[in-house]
Design an enzyme around this catalytic site. Structure first.
Site, PDB file in Angstrom:
ATOM      1  N   ASP A 112       5.956 -11.892   8.633  1.00 22.80           N
ATOM      2  CA  ASP A 112       6.257 -13.096   9.168  1.00 22.80           C
ATOM      3  C   ASP A 112       6.436 -13.115  10.590  1.00 22.80           C
ATOM      4  O   ASP A 112       6.897 -14.051  11.255  1.00 22.80           O
ATOM      5  CB  ASP A 112       7.663 -13.302   8.348  1.00 22.80           C
ATOM      6  CG  ASP A 112       8.791 -12.474   9.050  1.00 22.80           C
ATOM      7  OD1 ASP A 112       8.413 -11.361   9.410  1.00 22.80           O
ATOM      8  OD2 ASP A 112       9.999 -12.974   8.963  1.00 22.80           O
ATOM      9  N   ASP A 149       5.364  -5.952   5.589  1.00 22.51           N
ATOM     10  CA  ASP A 149       6.655  -5.797   6.430  1.00 22.51           C
ATOM     11  C   ASP A 149       7.817  -5.866   5.465  1.00 22.51           C
ATOM     12  O   ASP A 149       7.815  -6.445   4.380  1.00 22.51           O
ATOM     13  CB  ASP A 149       6.476  -7.076   7.382  1.00 22.51           C
ATOM     14  CG  ASP A 149       7.770  -7.102   8.372  1.00 22.51           C
ATOM     15  OD1 ASP A 149       8.037  -6.171   8.890  1.00 22.51           O
ATOM     16  OD2 ASP A 149       8.290  -8.277   8.549  1.00 22.51           O
ATOM     17  N   ASP A 190       3.896  -8.671  13.344  1.00 20.53           N
ATOM     18  CA  ASP A 190       2.972  -8.501  12.026  1.00 20.53           C
ATOM     19  C   ASP A 190       1.690  -8.983  12.577  1.00 20.53           C
ATOM     20  O   ASP A 190       0.596  -8.761  11.598  1.00 20.53           O
ATOM     21  CB  ASP A 190       3.482  -9.284  10.905  1.00 20.53           C
ATOM     22  CG  ASP A 190       4.932  -8.487  10.362  1.00 20.53           C
ATOM     23  OD1 ASP A 190       5.025  -7.379  10.639  1.00 20.53           O
ATOM     24  OD2 ASP A 190       6.041  -9.417  10.311  1.00 20.53           O
ATOM     25  N   ASP A 232     -29.307 -26.033  -9.771  1.00 16.48           N
ATOM     26  CA  ASP A 232     -28.222 -25.407  -8.802  1.00 16.48           C
ATOM     27  C   ASP A 232     -27.020 -26.739  -8.574  1.00 16.48           C
ATOM     28  O   ASP A 232     -25.859 -26.204  -8.132  1.00 16.48           O
ATOM     29  CB  ASP A 232     -28.879 -25.015  -7.476  1.00 16.48           C
ATOM     30  CG  ASP A 232     -29.554 -23.651  -7.418  1.00 16.48           C
ATOM     31  OD1 ASP A 232     -29.255 -23.043  -8.386  1.00 16.48           O
ATOM     32  OD2 ASP A 232     -30.253 -23.159  -6.490  1.00 16.48           O
TER      33      ASP A 232
END
Length: 938
Positions: free
Chosen positions: A573, A322, A577, A679
């Site tokens: 923002d 934007d 958007d 692991d």
């Protein structure tokens, strides 16, 4: 007021109806407003002014984690261990189950919910007129047809149509990206989510809840509900390994049962082998790796709300942004350009006149006054007295003040829209053409103008000049965009602002200026069309941005790029958007974003500017490499375990070497210990030292499985060879020549346990590099984890008996030393095999290295195309000419554009001449600034 009952059956055009009811019936509310009974009836039909909530029960999600296919296998093993009363294995497996099921659930629990934020935003109070009485009310109780009062400082509580009265000014920046307030008059539509900044008027509610602009935005956000990119990767890897594991484990289980092994013992071994071989901990390790990245980004003022966005950020190759509030400051600033039309007038005179036409002794009332009153020191203006003042009126479009000077003479000053002020000057015919030309030039560049006039001694208006102002880019925006290009990420601007303003912003930021409008895009009903990428992909890819777009257009642009296999990032923002932020693979909300934008985003920036995005990209690429290295390691370990036991059980029989056992198998506890130790300690790979790549990352499964296959195969060969030698110690085997004593069967099991455990962890040091293992030093955390895991395995191998552990027997230190040397020797062979594999893959143009090379070449081509588009003159852009047409028009050739005359002059200069000219200009600027400062202090 409206008393007519609601109609149920629509007749006529659908545009004349609101949810099946004629708009004429709903919106024809008189000055007395709706009756309470009618409002209540409408509330029951249309529902409250809030969004439908879609919530998942967190406890249900936790329960589902415990009954997933992987979890069911672990439960099966736990039940079998309980039946055969092997409580040690039972406790270990139960702990593994709890950790594996709760870690991911806890991370999901912390994630934000965009719809919740929008829902909360729909709960302000409002002023409504009902039964002729104006009262405050919870805005969620508004209904279509309600008559509301829109007052300064208040939010527009629902979509409304303005009634008769003086126009108002509304700030719609969060909805449309428009930097300055817009003027709304009778018949105009005020959108819910905007704010009234000047004026007061009544309006009729024309949409509530999901039927508002805000509600449609929320619906678009809710429509995005798909499995994430990283989850798909994990699913593919896990599913592939699971298939291989089931087949090979099934064969092993069948073989054991056929040969008379106890059913429960055979099933327990097979299930635990399955658990040890498939990547149960992969989600935990990768989550921990990404969580570390989140903590690192938090120190850079970036909050990650969705962990897996870290992996997607590493693959991002397209950034859509934007403009207002993201690339720019979202506040107007005066420009140096200040054209003047009155002889003898200075820049300071024009700025003083502009301030005198404001209430300079009071706080600024709007954005324009704020801009003007900050332009010069106000203390010198106290020598003037403001006799009269007419505030800004949206209908007249100017402010005027009568001023008494220090000499006692009075004069008037005015500031306002250039076309309006121009009509009042006495020499209109003389300056009209010049002023109109300048205003058109400013408009073509997206620069706004504010005319300033003053009366002369004859009380005639004179145009002093036109202040120019623009929403400037953020200080770091240009550098961020250039860095994005450098790291292989293309950038496109998507804004609701005017096309001319978008083009000027692109010019200032060094972007291409091929800015299109949404007329060429599909309508909002096509957002779920799977052919968007094919139909509109080329159009969107070749544009540098889009202007005058609405939320659905931003959503569609992102979807088109995603369908064309781009990994898309979106920064924004505002409410407008939010849908695109949610649709994008990575949504980034900048500082000062609305709640809706922050909740829809995956990453929220809490510091001004966009530079943190580049930092986040580099962190993400490092994390991606760590996860890729772990995946290679885990696949290699799976192949090592599965293939080793497959061939060991089927082909190498201890009975052939004089032992009682018919076939070889490790005790369940040994497999569980290998899984827990390796692991558990491998989580330290999250801290490993890696270098971020210069281009976007990508999962190359062909390369990953090929390298893992080579690493696993070499490890399997070494394990099978050691098993053969270990079982053959009662005869004159090769190990006898090293002076090693004979082994019992239980000691052979311990030997293989230690070998598998060591080779498993050593594999990570080979898997983490594409060159030799020593080409890049590991992180100290990984080294410590390796020492802990391999040290613990070594210690267990020697002190197994003292710890009263079942089914295996302790080894002497000389056997342990031999196994260490053996594993290291085979590790070096394994590493050389890996290097050769990467080399062959590169030669066949397969894998990450070949991918990065092709991206570097593509990046150069994209940069060249962008430079060509940037070379278009502003005139060409505004005419909508293509690069070819503009090139032919300007040069007669279709391959390049001429330089502007000033640029051509400098091109002919030598380096020394350019340096001299630059020094002269810098000295002139310093002198001008000094003169302006001295005049301001008088």
């Amino acid at each position: 007021m409206s008393t007519q009952p609601l109609l149920q059956e629509p007749q006529g055009s659908q545009e004349s109806f609101y949810m099946g009811v004629p708009k004429m019936v709903l919106f024809g509310t008189g000055e007395q407003g709706l009756r309470e009974e009618e409002a209540q009836r409408r509330l029951e039909k249309f529902g409250p002014n809030m969004l439908e909530e879609k919530k998942d029960n967190p406890l249900l999600k936790l329960f589902l984690n415990f009954v997933s296919p992987m979890a069911i296998m672990i439960w099966l093993a736990i039940i079998i261990e309980a039946v055969i009363k092997d409580w040690a294995d039972f406790g270990v497996l139960l702990t593994l189950q709890i950790l594996n099921s709760t870690v991911g659930w806890f991370e999901d629990l912390k994630a934000g919910n965009a719809v919740d934020a929008l829902k909360n935003a729909l709960r302000p109070e409002c002023q409504v007129i009902r039964d002729g009485i104006c009262k405050k009310m919870d805005a969620t109780q508004l209904v279509p047809g309600d008559r509301v009062v829109l007052a300064p400082g208040g939010a527009v509580p629902a979509d409304c149509e303005i009634c008769e009265g003086k126009p108002i000014q509304v700030d719609q920046a969060a909805l449309t990206g428009e930097s300055l307030p817009v003027t709304l008059s009778e018949g105009d539509s005020a959108k819910m989510g905007s704010n009234v900044v000047r004026g007061e008027i009544e309006a009729i509610v024309t949409g509530t809840g999901s039927q508002t602009f805000f509600g449609r935005t929320a619906a678009m956000i809710q429509s995005v509900d798909e499995i994430g990119h990283f989850q798909r990767v994990i699913l593919h890897v896990t599913f592939g390994l699971l298939c291989v594991s089931f087949i090979m484990t099934g064969i092993v289980l069948g073989y054991l049962l056929i040969n008379g092994e106890d059913v429960l013992q055979a099933i327990a071994f097979a299930v635990v082998l399955l658990i040890a071989s498939i990547p149960i901990a992969m989600q935990v390790v990768c989550t921990s790796t990404m969580a570390l990245g989140c903590r690192m980004l938090a120190t850079e003022k970036a909050i990650v709300s969705r962990l897996t966005s870290i992996e997607e950020l590493a693959s991002m190759n397209m950034l859509c942004s934007d403009k207002t509030g993201t690339l720019t400051m979202n506040k107007m600033e005066l420009q140096d350009d200040l054209p003047m039309w009155t002889r003898g007038v200075t820049r300071l005179d024009v700025l003083e006149a502009a301030c005198l036409s404001s209430k300079w002794k009071e706080p600024a009332k709007d954005a324009v006054d704020t801009l003007v009153l900050k332009s010069i020191p106000l203390k010198p203006l106290d020598r003037y007295k403001q006799v009269d003042y007419s505030p800004f009126d949206p209908e007249t479009k100017f402010t005027e003040a009568t001023i008494e000077g220090p000499d006692g003479n009075t004069f008037r000053v005015m500031k306002g829209a250039p076309q309006v002020v121009l009509q009042k000057v006495h020499n209109l015919s003389q300056i009209r053409e010049s002023v109109d030309q300048k205003i058109m030039d400013l408009a073509s560049r997206g620069i706004r103008g504010l005319a300033v006039a003053r009366t002369n001694s004859n009380n005639q208006w004179e145009l002093l000049g036109v202040l120019t102002f623009l929403d400037p880019p953020r200080p770091d925006t240009r550098a961020t965009i250039e860095k994005s290009y450098e790291y292989g990420i293309d950038v496109k601007m998507i804004t609701g602002d005017q096309q001319a303003i978008a083009i000027e912003t692109c010019r200032a930021l060094g972007m291409g200026m091929q800015i299109l409008t949404p007329e060429s895009l599909p309508d909002s009903s096509s957002t779920k069309d799977k052919t968007l990428g094919g139909n509109y992909g080329a159009l969107v890819e070749n544009a540098d941005g889009f202007a005058q777009v609405y939320p659905e257009h931003k959503f569609t642009i992102v979807e088109i790029l995603r369908q064309n296999n781009y990994v898309v990032g979106m920064t924004g923002d505002g409410v407008n958007d939010a849908p695109a932020l949610k649709r994008a693979d990575i949504g980034v909300a900048v500082q000062g974003s609305t709640d809706a934008a922050r909740a829809a985003a995956d990453i929220v920036l809490t510091a001004p500017g966009l530079s943190t995005i580049i930092t986040a990209i580099l962190y993400a690429r490092e994390i991606f490499q760590r996860m890729k290295n772990y995946v290679i390691y885990r696949i290699a370990c799976t192949l090592q375990l599965l293939t080793f036991f497959f061939f060991a059980i089927l082909a190498i029989h201890p009975s052939a070497f004089g032992f009682e056992q018919e076939y070889f198998k490790l005790p369940v506890i040994a497999l569980v210990v290998i899984t827990i130790l390796n692991d558990g300690c491998i989580v330290s790979i999250a801290y490993d030292y890696v270098k971020p790549s210069k281009t976007p990352e990508r999962w190359h499964f062909g390369e990953i499985f090929s390298v893992a296959f080579v690493l696993g195969s070499i490890a399997v060969v070494s394990s099978l060879l050691l098993l053969y030698w270990g079982l053959d110690t009662s005869h004159e085997s090769i190990l006898k020549q090293f002076g090693l004593p004979q082994l019992t069967y239980d000691q052979v099991c311990t030997m293989i346990y230690l070998k598998v455990s060591l080779s498993d962890f050593l594999t990570i040091f080979s898997a983490r590099t594409s060159g030799l293992f020593c080409s890049r030093l590991p992180g100290w955390q990984l080294m410590i984890a390796a020492c802990v895991a391999m040290g613990a395995s070594t210690t267990l191998s020697h002190f197994w008996n003292q710890l009263n552990l079942p089914e295996m027997e302790a080894l002497e230190w000389r056997w342990i030393a031999f196994i260490w040397v053996y594993c290291i020797a085979w590790f070096l062979i394994q590493d050389v095999g890996k290097v050769l594999t990467y080399w062959l893959l590169y030669k066949m143009n397969i894998g990450s290295e070949a991918h990065h090379q092709s991206l570097m070449q593509k990046k150069d081509k994209v940069a060249l195309k962008r430079e060509n588009r940037r070379a278009l003159t502003r005139e060409s852009v505004m005419k909508g000419e293509s690069l070819m047409k503009a090139s032919v028009r300007l040069t007669g050739r279709g391959n390049s554009l001429q330089l502007a005359p000033a640029e051509a002059k400098y091109q002919d200069m030598s380096s020394a001449e350019i340096a001299t000219e630059l020094k002269r200009l810098e000295d002139s600027i310093k002198a001008l600034k000094s003169a302006l400062k001295s005049q301001s202090s008088k």
